[in-house]
Scaffold this motif. Structure first.
Motif, PDB file in Angstrom:
ATOM      1  N   ALA A 241       0.824  -1.211   0.000  1.00 57.36           N
ATOM      2  CA  ALA A 241       0.000   0.000   0.000  1.00 57.36           C
ATOM      3  C   ALA A 241       0.855   1.257   0.000  1.00 57.36           C
ATOM      4  CB  ALA A 241      -0.953  -0.017   1.193  1.00 57.36           C
ATOM      5  N   SER A 242       1.857   1.308   0.855  1.00 58.69           N
ATOM      6  CA  SER A 242       2.740   2.475   0.909  1.00 58.69           C
ATOM      7  C   SER A 242       3.565   2.594  -0.365  1.00 58.69           C
ATOM      8  CB  SER A 242       3.669   2.377   2.119  1.00 58.69           C
ATOM      9  OG  SER A 242       4.640   3.412   2.102  1.00 58.69           O
ATOM     10  N   LEU A 243       4.018   1.471  -0.896  1.00 57.64           N
ATOM     11  CA  LEU A 243       4.792   1.499  -2.136  1.00 57.64           C
ATOM     12  C   LEU A 243       3.955   2.035  -3.296  1.00 57.64           C
ATOM     13  CD1 LEU A 243       6.902  -1.788  -2.184  1.00 57.64           C
ATOM     14  CD2 LEU A 243       7.747   0.563  -2.293  1.00 57.64           C
ATOM     15  N   ARG A 244       2.709   1.611  -3.373  1.00 54.47           N
ATOM     16  CA  ARG A 244       1.853   2.103  -4.458  1.00 54.47           C
ATOM     17  C   ARG A 244       1.742   3.622  -4.408  1.00 54.47           C
ATOM     18  NH1 ARG A 244      -0.963  -2.750  -3.123  1.00 54.47           N
ATOM     19  NH2 ARG A 244      -2.425  -1.654  -1.748  1.00 54.47           N
ATOM     20  N   GLU A 245       1.612   4.166  -3.203  1.00 53.94           N
ATOM     21  CA  GLU A 245       1.502   5.620  -3.072  1.00 53.94           C
ATOM     22  C   GLU A 245       2.822   6.307  -3.402  1.00 53.94           C
ATOM     23  OE1 GLU A 245       1.751   9.504  -1.631  1.00 53.94           O
ATOM     24  OE2 GLU A 245       2.815   7.892  -0.611  1.00 53.94           O
ATOM     25  N   ARG A 246       3.927   5.785  -2.880  1.00 54.61           N
ATOM     26  CA  ARG A 246       5.231   6.424  -3.108  1.00 54.61           C
ATOM     27  C   ARG A 246       5.718   6.265  -4.536  1.00 54.61           C
ATOM     28  NH1 ARG A 246       9.067   3.794   0.498  1.00 54.61           N
ATOM     29  NH2 ARG A 246       7.458   2.283   1.054  1.00 54.61           N
ATOM     30  N   LEU A 247       5.259   5.223  -5.221  1.00 52.58           N
ATOM     31  CA  LEU A 247       5.643   5.014  -6.613  1.00 52.58           C
ATOM     32  C   LEU A 247       4.588   5.531  -7.591  1.00 52.58           C
ATOM     33  CD1 LEU A 247       7.251   1.458  -6.393  1.00 52.58           C
ATOM     34  CD2 LEU A 247       8.417   3.642  -6.750  1.00 52.58           C
ATOM     35  N   CYS A 248       3.544   6.194  -7.083  1.00 49.13           N
ATOM     36  CA  CYS A 248       2.491   6.733  -7.960  1.00 49.13           C
ATOM     37  C   CYS A 248       2.017   5.659  -8.934  1.00 49.13           C
ATOM     38  CB  CYS A 248       3.008   7.951  -8.733  1.00 49.13           C
ATOM     39  SG  CYS A 248       3.649   9.276  -7.696  1.00 49.13           S
ATOM     40  N   LEU A 249       1.783   4.472  -8.413  1.00 52.95           N
ATOM     41  CA  LEU A 249       1.608   3.285  -9.252  1.00 52.95           C
ATOM     42  C   LEU A 249       0.396   2.493  -8.817  1.00 52.95           C
ATOM     43  CD1 LEU A 249       3.079   1.717 -11.539  1.00 52.95           C
ATOM     44  CD2 LEU A 249       4.354   0.529  -9.757  1.00 52.95           C
ATOM     45  N   ASP A 250      -0.474   2.172  -9.758  1.00 57.09           N
ATOM     46  CA  ASP A 250      -1.661   1.367  -9.453  1.00 57.09           C
ATOM     47  C   ASP A 250      -1.383  -0.124  -9.517  1.00 57.09           C
ATOM     48  OD1 ASP A 250      -3.626   3.201  -8.815  1.00 57.09           O
ATOM     49  OD2 ASP A 250      -4.283   3.478 -10.881  1.00 57.09           O
TER      50      ASP A 250
END
Length: 279
Positions: A241-250
């Motif tokens: 979840a945090s990675l998706r936000e920090r990587l601007c990635l769905d």
């Protein structure tokens, strides 16, 4: 920097240089590759391959497991690596698809309010085998070139190679306008709050299929399959979840190689018009 791998598995290298324009983004990609190694059981060694080292050397590595490659040089390559997965950035521009565009940017304090305002000035470009920094830029300028029947800028400045160096050239007043991969820019804006006040977007190109993760041409089928299975689960993994936000990635999606023919069509169209280099 590596995850738990099957005992019989060799180490493969991973790299996200194309989308590691700021340290926080690079750190997030390292976390993603660590997660990918754990989930897939494939040992991944995250390596540095920074400018000025050529990306072509990275893409040619026989131990490559996961590295981003632009679709244009992939389509031009005689010996292609193996596609693994394409990122799906989040945001309205992308529509939930593995696509991107080129943002044409100027200094925030410049007098330019439109792309046309920059004509007659200095245009930056990355490298001739880049889609976002050269091919898409040229495609976007082609109608203006045809209308004028001559180059649009008094000077073309490059190769600048990386998005970071395009921004530096803008801020140092070496160019008036330059191209930025939209997803790379998303990541830089997410992790560098000052950047938004320093540059301004004056145009956006048509969408194109996004750079994707590749592995070595000789990478075994079971390794590719294990990496893909793990990446298909990235979108729903609670641990990401945090990675998706920090990587601007769905999410990550399958690579549709036929869609990358568009990069060759844009190149052929510009060359047929006598517009080999953007400028």
């Amino acid at each position: 920097m590596t995850g738990g791998a099957r005992p019989s598995t060799l180490y493969y290298v991973a790299n996200a240089r194309m989308y590691s324009g700021v340290p926080a983004a690079a750190a997030a990609w390292t976390e993603l590759f660590d997660w990918l190694a754990r989930e897939s059981g494939i040992a991944l060694d995250v390596i540095d391959h920074a400018f000025p080292l050529p990306l072509s050397d990275l893409w040619a590595r026989r131990d490559l497991g996961a590295a981003f490659m632009c679709g244009f040089p992939f389509m031009l390559a005689a010996d292609r690596p193996r596609p693994v997965a394409a990122p799906v950035p989040f945001g309205a521009l992308y529509g939930g698809m593995p696509v991107y565009a080129t943002r044409l940017v100027v200094r925030a304090d410049s007098r330019f309010r439109s792309l046309e305002d920059t004509f007659g000035g200095r245009l930056g470009f990355t490298v001739p085998d880049s889609h976002s920094g050269y091919n898409a830029l040229r495609h976007h300028l082609l109608p203006h070139y045809r209308q004028r029947g001559a180059n649009l800028y008094r000077e073309s400045v490059g190769p600048l190679t990386t998005p970071g160096r395009v921004i530096r050239a803008l801020l140092d007043d070496e160019i008036d306008v330059g191209p930025l991969d939209s997803y790379a820019l998303d990541l830089m804006l997410r992790h560098d709050p000052l950047l938004d006040s320093q540059i301004r977007i004056v145009a956006t190109t048509d969408l194109a299929p996004i750079p994707f993760l590749v592995a070595a041409g000789g990478c075994p089928d079971d390794v590719i399959a294990a990496l893909q299975t793990a990446l298909w689960g990235f979108a729903a993994a609670p641990a990401c979840a945090s990675l998706r936000e920090r990587l601007c990635l769905d999410a990550f999606a399958a690579v549709d190689l036929a869609s990358y023919e568009l990069t060759l069509r844009w190149d052929a169209e510009a060359r047929a018009a006598g517009y080999a280099q953007p400028g």
